[in-house]
Each structure stands twice: as structure tokens, then as C-alpha cells.
Write an enzyme that holds these catalytic residues in place. Sequence first.
Site, PDB file in Angstrom:
ATOM      1  N   CYS A 338       0.655  -1.175   0.010  1.00  0.00           N
ATOM      2  CA  CYS A 338       0.147  -0.080  -0.006  1.00  0.00           C
ATOM      3  C   CYS A 338       0.539   0.875  -0.234  1.00  0.00           C
ATOM      4  O   CYS A 338       1.898   1.168  -0.661  1.00  0.00           O
ATOM      5  CB  CYS A 338      -1.205   0.102   0.882  1.00  0.00           C
ATOM      6  N   TRP A 342       2.339  -1.256   6.250  1.00  0.00           N
ATOM      7  CA  TRP A 342       1.919  -1.541   8.082  1.00  0.00           C
ATOM      8  C   TRP A 342       0.747  -1.820   7.908  1.00  0.00           C
ATOM      9  O   TRP A 342       0.095  -2.131   8.980  1.00  0.00           O
ATOM     10  CB  TRP A 342       2.905  -1.005   8.236  1.00  0.00           C
ATOM     11  N   ARG A 384      -1.723   2.948  15.926  1.00  0.00           N
ATOM     12  CA  ARG A 384      -2.623   3.284  15.565  1.00  0.00           C
ATOM     13  C   ARG A 384      -4.088   2.733  16.740  1.00  0.00           C
ATOM     14  O   ARG A 384      -5.000   2.885  16.806  1.00  0.00           O
ATOM     15  CB  ARG A 384      -2.925   1.850  14.850  1.00  0.00           C
TER      16      ARG A 384
END
Lengths: 494, 550
Positions: A338, A342, A384
Site C-alpha cells: 500500500c 504496514w 493506531r
Amino acid sequence: SHAVLLLQVENVKLLDRYANRRAASGTLYLTATHLIYVDASAEVRKETWILHHHISSVEKLPLTTAGYPLLIHCKNFHVAHFVIGQERDCHDVFTSLLKLSQPVKPEELYAFSYNPKMSKESREMGWKLIDLRLDYQRMGIPNDSWEITDINKDYEVCSTYPPEIVVPRAATKAVVMGSSRFRSRGRIPVLSYLYKENNAALCRCSQPLAGFSARCLEDEQMLQAIREANPGCPFMYVVDTRPKLNAMANRAAGKGYENEDNYENIRFKFIGIENIHVMRSSLQKLLEVCEMKSPSMSDFLTGLENSGWLRHIKAVMDAGVFLAKAVKEERASVLVHCSDGWDRTAQVCSLASLLLDPFYRTFKGFMVLIEKEWIAMGHKFSHRCGHLDGDPKEVSPVFTQFVECVWQLMQQFPCSFEFSERFLLELHDHVYSCQFGNFLGTCHKDREELRIFEKTHSLWPFLLQRKQELRNPLYRGFTAYKELQPNTLPFSFQ
Amino acid sequence: MEFAELIKTPRADNVVLHRPFHLAVEGTLCLTGHHLIFSSRRQDNAEELWLLHSNIDSIEKRFVGSLGTIIIKCKDLRIIQLDIPGMEECLNIASSIEALSTLDSVTLMYPFFYRPMFEVLEDGWSSFLLEQEFELLSSVTNEWRLSCVNKEFSVCPSYPAVVIVPKAVDDEALRKVALFRHGGRFPVLSYYHKKNGMAMLRSSQPLTGTNGRRCKEDEKLVNATLRSGRRGFVIDTRPLPVAQQARAKGGGFEQEVHYPQWRRIHKYIERFNILQESFIKLVEACNDQSHNMDRWLSKLEASNWLTHIKELLTAACLAAQCIDREGASVLVHGSEGTDSTLQVTSLAQIILDPRCRTIRGFQALVVREWLQAGHPFQQRCAQSAYSNSKQKWEAPVFLLFLECVWQIHRQFPCSFEFNEKFLILLFEHAYASQFGTFLGNNESERAKLKLPQKTMSLWSWVNRPEELSRFQNPLYEANSLVIWPSVAPQSLHLWEGVFLRWNRLCRFLEEAEEQKISIIKYNKELQAKVNTLRRRLAEIEAAGAVRGQP
């Protein structure tokens, strides 16, 4: 509790959104790690424990006749609505929680103080429970085409990769180092999963620094080596999991995607999974829908649609299905990336592995999968999940989405997983709980620096201990189902 | 009339059958008076498909050269495609199917021709008599009586010959009340809540008209169900404005002045044409595989199907709440009292009465609250979601009820003795069946058609032990409590077993079901073993104690 008591407030009500019962009334305690509410009105002692790390927001609501309401939202989607008698008390709880739920320094995380009274030896054994080398061995690696190398032991190839990585034997040190300079953050193509039956490999990396025209011979050689490691197929797929527009925009910043003309025999493909910011706001909208007060069916479905949440889940699932099909049916190796490789890459690689290999649907195998594709490969759990007080724009439910995809698979294949929904919930809770070291930090190097292997415990032995209560009674064993081919038509998502 | 006249081409070879999730198969197509039969001749995997003509909802034909294609859409929502070589054959077959699937005389239907291949152990036509129900009731209360006032079906054509009414009201009064209620549907007992002696009555709307007509006997009848000093609730399944408008057409509602002990609650449940439209939209959405997620969700939303489910469950919960929580008697009605009224009263019983959650009890509920209560099955189930007919009285009223039961079942998976398959079975047979059970619109019509003498009852077949075992819920543990379902949108799901049944692979779900059954069987075996061992241990201990004594 043996923990230090920081605050104790009497006459606190806990409202129950679902039961129309009288609100509970009791005492609220704050310790260094938990908020504990003891319901004094219940016939049997009833306690509600909320881990400070689980708290994502604390809100003071306008005064009501019952007192001062305090609304707590948790990262595991638990919502607690307290009403406190005195304004002073409410304010104290509020400010304490704000501080306690947003640790600034890593040492403040629960894992560093969590003490399950376990010997040093068993703690160390715990960290050795999941051995990725064994998983590669299971795939037959090392073999003629693939090797495990410690070329990254000093993090010279990539600071967010683990010291040991699996690359094609044909890729020389010069090729690896060259490719690393051409990939965003040095995240070169490495093996994620080898489908032993036909030698097709699932590999992952970050976007190339291709800009509008840049090339890198070593990177091209790297891809060639991957393709040639699978002599059964004349081509390989390169899959960019971003929407095409996003990938194109990246070119202007000197990044971008592979030019099919520069790489021999690649088939390049975009799979539009949205970025972390879109996912974050999608979850926010979904939670708002779930919290509406007595919504109509129409409000709910419209809200569900507008949140886009299921659309994103379907996109991730579709991508996983595409990869698994390419590997199994077209016998083609696939390289996935991407932007940094990750988030979306971790989602789809682990999902494809799960579809291809029944081992990953066992307790042990699922732990290996999480260790391998998420923890070792540098999914930034700390950012995240917002473990520490930091940039809110880095927070995103990437792992939550993966867990939901697994859950969706469980709905379609109820007998193919050794573990149950409860196991997934338990795991999801602990990703946010910071009680164990596994999900702290952002990558292997980071965890070494935090000395989590010396100072904290691994979650896996604790979960394995509870296997009995977390198992799926319908599981039909390892050999009952091989590859899964889920239905991804919209109505197959719940 | 001879069916042979309608069958111009009784047989075609080299026909190819297409179904979703199945490989296309080639075989022979035969038409008989009541069935379309397709049999593949492949040695390794011979299979036959038998389709009742009455199950066919609509048929389309297409031609590419001389190859004709017939697309058959069934009332059970399945869609199959048949490729038939030869234009004439194809046209003949299509027109025969069209004619045979739309016969207008009931007595030509398959149940009148069906000869069962099984031994009848118990005649289902007499399995669920209201007299038996009354006997049960008499063992707990003597406030009610059986009335035969309607034995000629003259007082109320849509009521059964016997009904249960308050003891205090005589037949003469019932006749007067019948004149005051739409279609003669005077208030009768639907359910008696043993726990607190409260009753649920059902009727049709009172004919108050614009000048506020009243009927003393009607007031006396409903008041006879109240405890002294207590209030009752009238649950009107229409919104207030609709109920008010109904007065202009002679209908109306119970006015406070005349029914001071009753509180009226309007709980809106959609009428049948709206429901039919919603049904068609939902099935259309489920059959369209080209959607992306957003389109699917918006079509699901636009169909409004789940909204109707939610409304219905909410109304049923309200009725149950009035009875169980408020300790009040309840009277439920809409306009005619044959659709939404029955949905509410039967669902409230599922919530309140554990007996209705057994297989036998559920059958009794369907018989009592739907068949005997005069739900017009023949009109409502004449066509299903693929019909193009402009008839006004078709509606998935019974399907909605079954789905609500399924929704509650999903929330209380251990509280029902039957499984989802049983609900699907009832859905299928309500629309097309070899049994006579769901023919006719009420008991009077069934008597005229002599259904009990001329056709087989679904219950005769289903209650045979070998059939019944297929419909048992392995997780069932009798639960004597009232079960309160959640009606929050998050709790309501699309009934995949009906709506996606033909559009998904069921293998993995069926395997899960088998796994459940075998685990529970194994568990029972182990339990039995434990008991034997325990007994032996007790014996040995007892023997040891005897020996140990001096």
C-alpha cells in the site's frame, strides 16, 4: 484489591442503556490501573472494571436531576454512563481519568507494572511460545528458492522490519540493499506466505519511490527473483491495495507504484481500500449510529450505509479473496503493498493466509499469524490504538477491521475455526489493554528499546491457558476444510 | 376439465436446467397435471426436480434462435431457468405451465388429488380442536365458556363454529355484538395468561360510524374480562387518523365515554398492499447480485421490510407487556381483524406462553390464531413476490409473522422446540402444498370444500416421528419464562433462510447444524454414562457400608 487506591466516590449511579431497570447505585474507585464500580444495590456483589487504557474519551454531560453525568467511551466499544452526586467528585473523577487514560511515557503503560506472580523462567518461556522460524519451516523454508536471512540484524535494510526476514535466495545482498533504497522506509519485498503445493508466494513491501519515472535495477531484480522462485507461473501479480487516485497522487511526492514496462512479466493491479483516515471516520460514524437513542430501522440502515463501514470490510475481504485465488488457482506469486505496507498490506496478507492455510485457523496458528504479519512486520499498534497521548490522526481501526473480517468468515464457515468469537474479543481487548508487551511500540526495534521482552509478559500463554473457554465447540479439526472461498456479495456481510 | 387439454407438449428432451450454485444439468422435462418434473439422466448423479405448478409465481420466456428459455420464479422465492430446444415445444410448455399454475378453482388444486404414501398415525384435521383448548382453560378458570352461536357460520362467516367467550355473556348478546363489529367478528378469547388471570381478546373494529353508535352488549362483553377496579387496554393496529376516517365508512373505535375502563393505544401496523410492495422490493434486492455494499444497504432500507418487522414486534411486545407487566386485559383489533390483529395476538403468545414455543404448541397456535381465526390464506398467499397481478388482497402477512418468530428464535435460540426449518416449511406450505391445511379463507369455506374429508392435513404428515425429528431444535431447553425480544434495529436481521436461501451456499451452515446435533447427542450419551456410574458408585458404597458394619 491490592492496588493503590487513588480516589473513592460514594453514591454513584451506573445507568443501564438496555434494561429498563432502576439504575444501579454504588461506589466508584479509581486505582492506578482501573476504574472499579461496585454496585451496592444488587443482591449479589456486582463489579464493573474498566481499564484506564481502554478509555478513549471521558465527557461531562449537563446536570440532570439525578446528578452530574459522566460518559465514558472505551476503545473496546464499551460505553459506561455514570451519574455522580456531587459536582466536586464528578470533576475529580473526570480530571483523574483524563490523566490516567492518556499516559505520556511508555513506562506508564500497564504492561510494565503488571505482575501475574510468575517465575522469570516461565515469563521467558512465554515469549518463546511463538516461533516464526517454525512457521517458515512448516512452509518448507529454507529451500532452494527462499532463505531466512539476518541481513537486517542491525536494522540497516529497514528499521521497521524484524532482524530476520525471508527473501529469495537469488537476491544478493546488493540487490536487497539496492531495493531497500528504492522502497518507502526501506520496506523491501519479503515473503509473507509460501503456498507449498504450487510454490506460489505471497510477498509484501511498501510503495516504490518511483515518482514519475525513477527506476531501480536492484528492485527490478528483486521482483524478478520472486517471480523466478515460482517456475510454475510465467508472471507475477503486483497488487497495490490503495485506490488508484491515491497512488497516483503519491507519485508527485516521489513515491507511487510500479510501472509495468519496467518490470518483467508483472501484472499490476489496484484494489481500492481506503486509507487510515477514511477508516477512522467511518468507525466514528458507525459508533454514532450504534449510540442513537431509539433509532428507527430506516435511521439505522441509512446510518450504517453512510458510515461506509461494511463497504470497507467488504473491500478488505475482496482483496484477501483475490490474493488467495491468485495464489491457489492461478498459481501466481503476488507482491502486495500500500503506502508504507504496514496497514492495508498487513490486513490483506494475513487474511489471504487465513483463507489458504487451515493452520492459521487454530489457536496457535492465529497467534503465529498475528505475530508474523502484524507485530513482526511493524504494524504501528502504539499509534493506531493510541496507547500513548499522541497524534489523534494516527489512530485507526485497522486491526479491528481485520478482526471483523475473521468474524465474518466465522459466520460463513462456522466449523472451520478452532477458536470462538470470544477469543477474538479477548484478543481485541488486549490489543488495547497494554497489559501485555506484545502490542506495545510500533516495531521490533522499538520493542527492543522498550525492553519489553525483559520487562513485560507475552499475551499468548495467557490466552492458551484459557483455551477451554475460548474454543469453538463446532470446530471440525484441522483437516476438515482446506482453502476457504467466502461469498463476498454484499448481503453475505452481517 | 381434463388437465390433459392444457398440456400440449407433455415431455421435452435435452432440456438444460440452470440454478444458482449448481452446475447446469441436461435432462428430460415432463409436465403432469400438478407437477413440473425435471430428471437428469446422467448415470453418476441422477437427480429429479419436482415442482408444484401452484408453487410457480411467474414465468418468462426468451428466445435465441430456436432455443427457448423459460425462467420460472417460484412462490418459495427460488428462480430456475430451463433451456428448451425447439420454439414450438418451448411455447407450448410455457403456456401449459402458465395455465396450470393459475387454475382458479380450488377443487382442482393438488391437495384434492394427492394420495399420501405414508401411514396416517393421527389425523391432523382433528389434532387441534378448540374444545381441547377449552378443556385446558377450564382446568384453571371457570370464567369462560364455549359458544356454538356460530355453528352455521351465520353470525360471523370468518369465525369457526365454536368460540370461547366470557361466561357472563349469552349467545343472544353475542348475536347483537356481532352486528356491532365489522364482519361480525365479535370479541373472543385469544389467550388466557395463567400467571395472573389476564385475558387477550381479539375482534374487528366496532361499527360506531359518524354518529357514535354504541352497543351495550359489546361493552358488557369486554368489561366481563376486567377485574373490578382494573383497567384494560385496547390496542388498535391503526393510527388514530385512520381509525377516525374509518367512522365515515361505518367503522370506528371504542370511545372513552362508552368504554371508561379501557385505555386505547394506537400502534400502527402497515396494511397488506404496502406489505406486498415491501416484500417485492426486498426480494428484488436479494436477487440482484450486481450491487455494491451501499446499493444493497440502501435497497434493503428502501424496502422497509425490517421496519415492518420492528413495528410488528413492538406492537406484540406492547400487548404482552400490558398483560404480564401491567396485569391488564387486552383487546386487539385493526379494521377487519383478520391480519394485523392476528399477527399481534399470536406473537404476544410466543412471548408470553412457553407452550407456543413447542412444536405441538406452535402448530396449535397457527391453527387457532390463523386458520380458525379466519386469516384469508387463499387470498393473501395466492401470489408471492414475483407476481405481476394487480389483485389487491395478496400480502405476506403470515410470512411476516413467521419472520418475527424467527427473529425471537434468533434471540432466544434455546427456548424453542422447533428449528428454523419448521418455520420455512410453514412458509412454503402456506403458498403451495400437497396438503389441504392452508386452502380456503376460513373454516366455513373449508367445511364447504369438505377439506377434512377430501384432503390430507399438513399436521398428519409433519407429526410423524420421522418427519418431526427434522424440525427439532437440538438446543431446546424448556423455558417457562416470558421472553422479551429486543426490537432495536441492531437486533433485527434479514431472514437469510428465506430470502437468501437460493442465493447462497448452505453447505457450511448445514455442517454446523449437524455438528451441533452430534455434540448434543454425545453430551447426552455421556450424561447417561455419568448417571449409570453414579448409581453403581452408590450401590458399591451402600454395599461397603453394610459390610463395614460390625
